[in-house]
Design a protein around this motif. Structure first.
Motif, PDB file in Angstrom:
ATOM      1  N   TYR A 199      78.781  54.431  26.550  1.00  0.00           N
ATOM      2  CA  TYR A 199      79.115  53.154  25.905  1.00  0.00           C
ATOM      3  C   TYR A 199      80.039  52.307  26.779  1.00  0.00           C
ATOM      4  CZ  TYR A 199      77.069  55.266  21.786  1.00  0.00           C
ATOM      5  OH  TYR A 199      76.185  55.860  20.913  1.00  0.00           O
ATOM      6  N   MET A 200      79.714  51.018  26.808  1.00  0.00           N
ATOM      7  CA  MET A 200      80.555  50.023  27.461  1.00  0.00           C
ATOM      8  C   MET A 200      80.954  49.011  26.401  1.00  0.00           C
ATOM      9  SD  MET A 200      78.298  49.483  30.937  1.00  0.00           S
ATOM     10  CE  MET A 200      79.438  48.277  31.604  1.00  0.00           C
ATOM     11  N   VAL A 201      82.240  48.696  26.367  1.00  0.00           N
ATOM     12  CA  VAL A 201      82.776  47.805  25.333  1.00  0.00           C
ATOM     13  C   VAL A 201      83.313  46.537  25.976  1.00  0.00           C
ATOM     14  CG1 VAL A 201      84.735  47.486  23.741  1.00  0.00           C
ATOM     15  CG2 VAL A 201      83.310  49.519  23.574  1.00  0.00           C
ATOM     16  N   VAL A 202      83.052  45.415  25.340  1.00  0.00           N
ATOM     17  CA  VAL A 202      83.690  44.160  25.704  1.00  0.00           C
ATOM     18  C   VAL A 202      84.221  43.543  24.419  1.00  0.00           C
ATOM     19  CG1 VAL A 202      81.484  42.916  25.595  1.00  0.00           C
ATOM     20  CG2 VAL A 202      83.400  41.942  26.872  1.00  0.00           C
ATOM     21  N   GLY A 203      85.463  43.049  24.423  1.00  0.00           N
ATOM     22  CA  GLY A 203      85.999  42.569  23.153  1.00  0.00           C
ATOM     23  C   GLY A 203      87.258  41.743  23.266  1.00  0.00           C
ATOM     24  N   GLY A 204      87.653  41.202  22.116  1.00  0.00           N
ATOM     25  CA  GLY A 204      88.891  40.465  21.919  1.00  0.00           C
ATOM     26  C   GLY A 204      89.302  40.676  20.475  1.00  0.00           C
ATOM     27  N   HIS A 205      90.460  40.143  20.090  1.00  0.00           N
ATOM     28  CA  HIS A 205      90.899  40.366  18.704  1.00  0.00           C
ATOM     29  C   HIS A 205      90.636  39.137  17.834  1.00  0.00           C
ATOM     30  CE1 HIS A 205      94.859  38.239  18.933  1.00  0.00           C
ATOM     31  NE2 HIS A 205      94.947  38.745  20.148  1.00  0.00           N
ATOM     32  N   LEU A 206      90.059  39.408  16.670  1.00  0.00           N
ATOM     33  CA  LEU A 206      89.606  38.347  15.765  1.00  0.00           C
ATOM     34  C   LEU A 206      90.761  37.726  14.985  1.00  0.00           C
ATOM     35  CD1 LEU A 206      87.070  36.894  14.844  1.00  0.00           C
ATOM     36  CD2 LEU A 206      86.655  38.743  13.213  1.00  0.00           C
ATOM     37  N   ASP A 207      91.823  38.476  14.774  1.00  0.00           N
ATOM     38  CA  ASP A 207      92.965  37.934  14.037  1.00  0.00           C
ATOM     39  C   ASP A 207      93.802  37.033  14.936  1.00  0.00           C
ATOM     40  OD1 ASP A 207      93.674  40.431  15.421  1.00  0.00           O
ATOM     41  OD2 ASP A 207      95.678  40.097  14.616  1.00  0.00           O
ATOM     42  N   SER A 208      94.619  36.200  14.317  1.00  0.00           N
ATOM     43  CA  SER A 208      95.538  35.329  15.056  1.00  0.00           C
ATOM     44  C   SER A 208      96.799  35.158  14.222  1.00  0.00           C
ATOM     45  CB  SER A 208      94.899  33.957  15.316  1.00  0.00           C
ATOM     46  OG  SER A 208      94.900  33.174  14.129  1.00  0.00           O
ATOM     47  N   TRP A 209      97.809  34.512  14.818  1.00  0.00           N
ATOM     48  CA  TRP A 209      98.941  34.104  14.000  1.00  0.00           C
ATOM     49  C   TRP A 209      98.564  32.864  13.206  1.00  0.00           C
ATOM     50  CZ3 TRP A 209     102.459  37.219  12.460  1.00  0.00           C
ATOM     51  CH2 TRP A 209     102.807  38.311  13.257  1.00  0.00           C
ATOM     52  N   ASP A 210      99.433  32.453  12.328  1.00  0.00           N
ATOM     53  CA  ASP A 210      99.085  31.464  11.304  1.00  0.00           C
ATOM     54  C   ASP A 210      99.568  30.054  11.604  1.00  0.00           C
ATOM     55  OD1 ASP A 210     101.678  32.634  11.027  1.00  0.00           O
ATOM     56  OD2 ASP A 210     101.877  31.741   9.051  1.00  0.00           O
ATOM     57  N   LEU A 211     100.292  29.848  12.698  1.00  0.00           N
ATOM     58  CA  LEU A 211     100.864  28.521  12.936  1.00  0.00           C
ATOM     59  C   LEU A 211      99.842  27.535  13.498  1.00  0.00           C
ATOM     60  CD1 LEU A 211     104.374  29.450  14.408  1.00  0.00           C
ATOM     61  CD2 LEU A 211     103.766  28.861  12.043  1.00  0.00           C
ATOM     62  N   GLY A 212      98.995  27.979  14.422  1.00  0.00           N
ATOM     63  CA  GLY A 212      97.923  27.141  14.946  1.00  0.00           C
ATOM     64  C   GLY A 212      96.599  27.648  14.429  1.00  0.00           C
ATOM     65  N   ASP A 213      95.546  27.533  15.256  1.00  0.00           N
ATOM     66  CA  ASP A 213      94.255  28.098  14.853  1.00  0.00           C
ATOM     67  C   ASP A 213      93.817  29.243  15.770  1.00  0.00           C
ATOM     68  OD1 ASP A 213      92.881  26.934  17.138  1.00  0.00           O
ATOM     69  OD2 ASP A 213      92.818  25.032  16.061  1.00  0.00           O
ATOM     70  N   GLY A 214      94.709  29.685  16.650  1.00  0.00           N
ATOM     71  CA  GLY A 214      94.419  30.855  17.480  1.00  0.00           C
ATOM     72  C   GLY A 214      93.307  30.652  18.483  1.00  0.00           C
ATOM     73  N   SER A 215      93.169  29.451  19.028  1.00  0.00           N
ATOM     74  CA  SER A 215      92.078  29.200  19.969  1.00  0.00           C
ATOM     75  C   SER A 215      92.235  29.986  21.268  1.00  0.00           C
ATOM     76  CB  SER A 215      91.992  27.705  20.278  1.00  0.00           C
ATOM     77  OG  SER A 215      91.454  26.991  19.191  1.00  0.00           O
ATOM     78  N   HIS A 216      93.443  29.999  21.828  1.00  0.00           N
ATOM     79  CA  HIS A 216      93.672  30.780  23.043  1.00  0.00           C
ATOM     80  C   HIS A 216      93.939  32.243  22.717  1.00  0.00           C
ATOM     81  CE1 HIS A 216      93.423  28.068  26.436  1.00  0.00           C
ATOM     82  NE2 HIS A 216      94.123  27.150  25.792  1.00  0.00           N
ATOM     83  N   ASP A 217      94.645  32.508  21.632  1.00  0.00           N
ATOM     84  CA  ASP A 217      95.055  33.869  21.289  1.00  0.00           C
ATOM     85  C   ASP A 217      94.545  34.233  19.896  1.00  0.00           C
ATOM     86  OD1 ASP A 217      96.307  36.334  21.376  1.00  0.00           O
ATOM     87  OD2 ASP A 217      98.274  35.545  20.836  1.00  0.00           O
TER      88      ASP A 217
END
Length: 467
Positions: A273-291
């Motif tokens: 298995y090879m995995v590629v990913g990022g985290h779907l959650d973000s903080w609540d102040l902006g909209d989490g576009s970068h993070d």
């Protein structure tokens, strides 16, 4: 008709196999820059759904949306992996002011740190003691701290070119600041925002009380860098200066959420298995576009770009959109736990969680043999001005997958502007550059293609040597 499709598949496969790596990588970049989906996906995730703090309605909407989009790609498998996550809510907007004398106040910008308790309903006002680190706090001792608000004012080190190193050099005051201050009788904590520029935006982020009983926990908030400078200057003029702040945040019971997973099953080695990913959650102040909306959509586009480029992977490639990286890492830990229970062999994992800026290269967590193999691919990325190939940290969510023989990697974008937005209200879609985002998706796809084609260096895998 069935034979026509079979013939077409054989022709496409033959075409890919006959192409050089340079040609395949060039095709991947062309596909991403002329026919990419990452920007459109991020537009919806950011502007139609918005912030995605774990346990929130936004997070659950993001789960539904990304699963639906992965379903549309025609992958071999798409599923949701349940995971219990913490639910912390900010409540009403925070308020704070500096008081130099009764009735003479100056409003300042603060935000509660994630996981903090609230202040009393009427707020909290006290004298302030400024420190740069825990050593200075210890020297002050209980006699100088008890009943006061501790103000941690250690800036990110501006002369460090690697901004994540600067972040790592001061983030402990945010994460452990309240725990340490409570040992000396402090009644509250204010922390300078983790930001390299001077502005009026407070930056949130996770903090921890450790095993401290609930009744001994003290409220903790971040203050903008401009206001940190102001507070520090006022304290130098008058050390009796007071600070008032009020916040109504609250920790609720854990709720169920999900990791979102899609897979292209390998044609030759389906159990690698090879995995590629990022985290779907973000903080609540902006909209989490970068993070970390950028990492989410880039990872989704890796699988789409492989299919669009006619590449049939040898190994099973998964996109994993992890839930709860920001305040718990529950998603990354759950994925690794389930994978271990199933005895899955993860040979490679790539994470994008450093923003959607121009890609510069990768950071690899692997042995020397595998890293030397990676260095041999460096010329393939040179035409795209991507030269940074170093050993180091990969990513928080893929970290639990680490073994002695596998390879973990993290996409490294240009980070000079990242902490202007990190965990702040300006982490929004308008800060995203479409071309930079698509270059990142292509860069990730190219690395996945190469690792799938060649595997990890056999010297790094004792089992392969035995066979």
């Amino acid at each position: 008709m069935k034979y026509s499709f079979l013939l077409l598949f054989i022709l496409l496969s033959s075409s890919i196999f006959s192409q050089t790596d340079e040609e395949v990588v060039k095709k991947i970049y062309a596909q991403s820059l002329t026919n990419g989906k990452s920007y459109d996906w991020l537009n919806h995730l950011s502007n139609q759904i918005g912030s995605r703090l774990s346990g929130s309605l936004g997070a659950e909407k993001a789960v539904v949306y990304t699963k639906d989009e992965l379903d549309k790609l025609g992958l071999d498998k798409v599923w949701l992996q349940p995971v219990m996550v913490p639910r912390w809510i900010r409540g009403s907007k925070e308020f704070a002011f500096i008081e130099t004398e009764p009735g003479k106040t100056t409003n300042v910008n603060i935000c509660a740190l994630g996981g903090s308790v609230s202040t009393p309903a009427l707020g909290l006002k006290a004298s302030v003691v400024e420190v740069k680190n825990f050593e200075e706090l210890e020297k002050l001792g209980k006699e100088n701290v008890e009943g006061k608000i501790v103000f941690y004012n250690r800036p990110m080190q501006a002369d460090l070119i690697h901004t994540f190193e600067a972040y790592g050099g001061c983030v402990n005051q945010r994460y452990q600041g309240a725990l340490e201050a409570s040992k000396y009788g402090a009644i509250g904590v204010i922390v300078r925002s983790m930001n390299l520029r001077l502005d009026d935006l407070p930056h949130t982020g996770s903090m921890s009380y450790g095993d401290l009983p609930v009744e001994k926990r003290i409220p903790s908030a971040a203050i903008s860098t401009n206001d940190a400078e102001l507070l520090s200057a006022m304290l130098k003029l008058d050390n009796t200066t007071k600070l008032y702040f009020k916040q109504s945040c609250k920790q609720l019971k854990d709720v169920q959420s999900y990791n979102v997973i899609g897979e292209i099953t390998g044609s030759e080695f389906p159990n690698e298995y090879m995995v590629v990913g990022g985290h779907l959650d973000s903080w609540d102040l902006g909209d989490g576009s970068h993070d970390d909306g950028a990492g989410v959509v880039q990872s989704m586009d890796v699988l789409r770009l492989l299919k669009e480029s006619g590449i049939k992977p040898k190994r099973s490639i998964r996109v994993v959109l992890f839930m709860n990286e920001e305040n718990g890492l529950r998603g990354g830990n759950k994925y690794a736990e389930i994978s271990k229970q199933k005895g899955e062999n993860h040979v490679f994992a790539l994470e994008s969680d450093s923003g959607g800026f121009t890609p510069r290269g990768f950071s690899f967590d692997c042995n020397d043999a595998s890293f030397n193999q990676v260095l041999s691919w460096q010329p393939l990325f040179k035409p795209y001005l991507i030269h940074y190939f170093e050993k180091g940290h990969s990513g928080a969510d893929v970290g639990p997958l680490k073994t002695e023989s596998n390879v973990l990697a993290g996409l490294v974008p240009d980070s000079q502007r990242y902490f202007d937005h990190h965990h702040a209200s300006n982490d929004t879609f308008d800060a995203i550059n479409k071309r930079e985002l698509e270059l990142g998706a292509a860069t990730m796809t190219s690395l996945v293609y190469l690792f799938d084609k060649y595997g990890i260096n056999p010297i790094s895998n004792p089992e392969k040597i035995k066979n």
